[in-house]
Motif scaffolding. Structure first.
Motif, PDB file in Angstrom:
ATOM      1  N   TYR A 172       0.283  -1.576  17.510  1.00  0.00           N
ATOM      2  CA  TYR A 172      -0.780  -2.575  17.402  1.00  0.00           C
ATOM      3  C   TYR A 172      -0.994  -3.365  18.689  1.00  0.00           C
ATOM      4  O   TYR A 172      -2.039  -4.003  18.853  1.00  0.00           O
ATOM      5  CB  TYR A 172      -0.492  -3.534  16.245  1.00  0.00           C
ATOM      6  N   GLY A 182      -1.396  -5.527  11.882  1.00  0.00           N
ATOM      7  CA  GLY A 182      -1.413  -4.690  10.694  1.00  0.00           C
ATOM      8  C   GLY A 182      -2.468  -5.042   9.671  1.00  0.00           C
ATOM      9  O   GLY A 182      -2.623  -4.328   8.673  1.00  0.00           O
ATOM     10  N   SER A 183      -3.190  -6.127   9.882  1.00  0.00           N
ATOM     11  CA  SER A 183      -4.208  -6.535   8.912  1.00  0.00           C
ATOM     12  C   SER A 183      -5.569  -5.975   9.318  1.00  0.00           C
ATOM     13  O   SER A 183      -5.812  -5.688  10.484  1.00  0.00           O
ATOM     14  CB  SER A 183      -4.287  -8.058   8.835  1.00  0.00           C
ATOM     15  N   ARG A 187      -7.490  -4.302  13.730  1.00  0.00           N
ATOM     16  CA  ARG A 187      -6.108  -3.824  13.743  1.00  0.00           C
ATOM     17  C   ARG A 187      -5.496  -3.801  15.143  1.00  0.00           C
ATOM     18  O   ARG A 187      -4.303  -4.054  15.304  1.00  0.00           O
ATOM     19  CB  ARG A 187      -6.028  -2.418  13.132  1.00  0.00           C
ATOM     20  N   VAL A 246       5.778  -0.772  15.210  1.00  0.00           N
ATOM     21  CA  VAL A 246       4.662  -1.669  14.911  1.00  0.00           C
ATOM     22  C   VAL A 246       4.138  -2.317  16.195  1.00  0.00           C
ATOM     23  O   VAL A 246       2.923  -2.362  16.443  1.00  0.00           O
ATOM     24  CB  VAL A 246       5.095  -2.751  13.897  1.00  0.00           C
TER      25      VAL A 246
END
Length: 219
Positions: free
Chosen positions: A83, A147-148, A155, A79
């Motif tokens: 990102y 992640g949103s 993102r 992650v």
């Protein structure tokens, strides 16, 4: 291997990287703000003597963090590197540039003043650049925005592009420079240079307070 042990390893390695590697970045930042005073030449020599034996070794702590995170928490590692790939790439660019510049400052066969000044310039600005982006990464971890969203900007840009990240980046720069000024006081026995570094440390302490206030407000 227990989760607690891995977290402890990551925490200790991060602390050591800030205290030791951060001071290496700070030495470059101090080179940027040292000006053209009568202490400039002595300061450059002091930085070279202090950093020479350890400047590459201190990146070992960051490598330990990356490896422990990859082995212990692969999903978190995926992650973060996905990102936050932009700020992480910026950090790597800065590390490569400052390492290259520091090497050529001392081993470049071309010893012309203009060439050496160019290497010092790159070393100083790359140190500040890397420290600033390290602070942005830390801010992104606290901002809880990863992640949103559905667009590329939401993102991959929004998680780190905000005032909180910029303020924490400046705070990191001030901390690293302050650490370097304190450590370098111990590295020299020249009284005038020590007083010069003490004045720099006091100014950087004030900068830390101001930047810390900025972090508080933006948070």
């Amino acid at each position: 291997m227990s989760t607690t042990f891995i977290i402890l390893v990551i925490f200790c390695a991060l602390v050591l990287y800030v205290l030791l590697g951060g001071a290496d970045y700070g030495a470059g930042i101090l080179t940027l703000i040292r000006g053209k005073s009568k202490h400039a030449a002595y300061f450059d020599g002091l930085v070279a003597r202090a950093m020479g034996p350890v400047w590459e070794a201190n990146h070992m702590w960051l490598i330990i963090v990356v490896v422990a995170l990859f082995v212990g928490f692969p999903q978190i590692f995926a992650v973060l590197t996905t990102y936050l790939h932009w700020p992480l790439v910026m950090i790597l660019i800065g590390i490569i540039l400052r390492g290259t510049a520091f090497t050529f400052m001392h081993y470049d066969p071309i010893e012309e003043p203009r060439v050496q000044a160019l290497w010092r310039f790159i070393f100083a600005w790359a140190s500040l650049w890397s420290a600033f982006w390290l602070g942005i990464v830390v801010a992104a971890l606290n901002a809880e925005r990863m992640g949103s969203g559905t667009t590329y900007e939401s993102r991959y840009i929004a998680p780190w592009l905000h005032w909180y990240g910029a303020s924490l980046g400046l705070f990191t720069v001030a901390i690293f420079a302050f650490l370097a000024s304190i450590y370098l006081i111990h590295e020299t026995r020249d009284f005038a240079l020590r007083m010069y570094l003490m004045r720099r440390a006091k100014g950087l302490l004030a900068a830390m307070v101001i930047c810390g206030a900025g972090v508080f407000v933006s948070a």
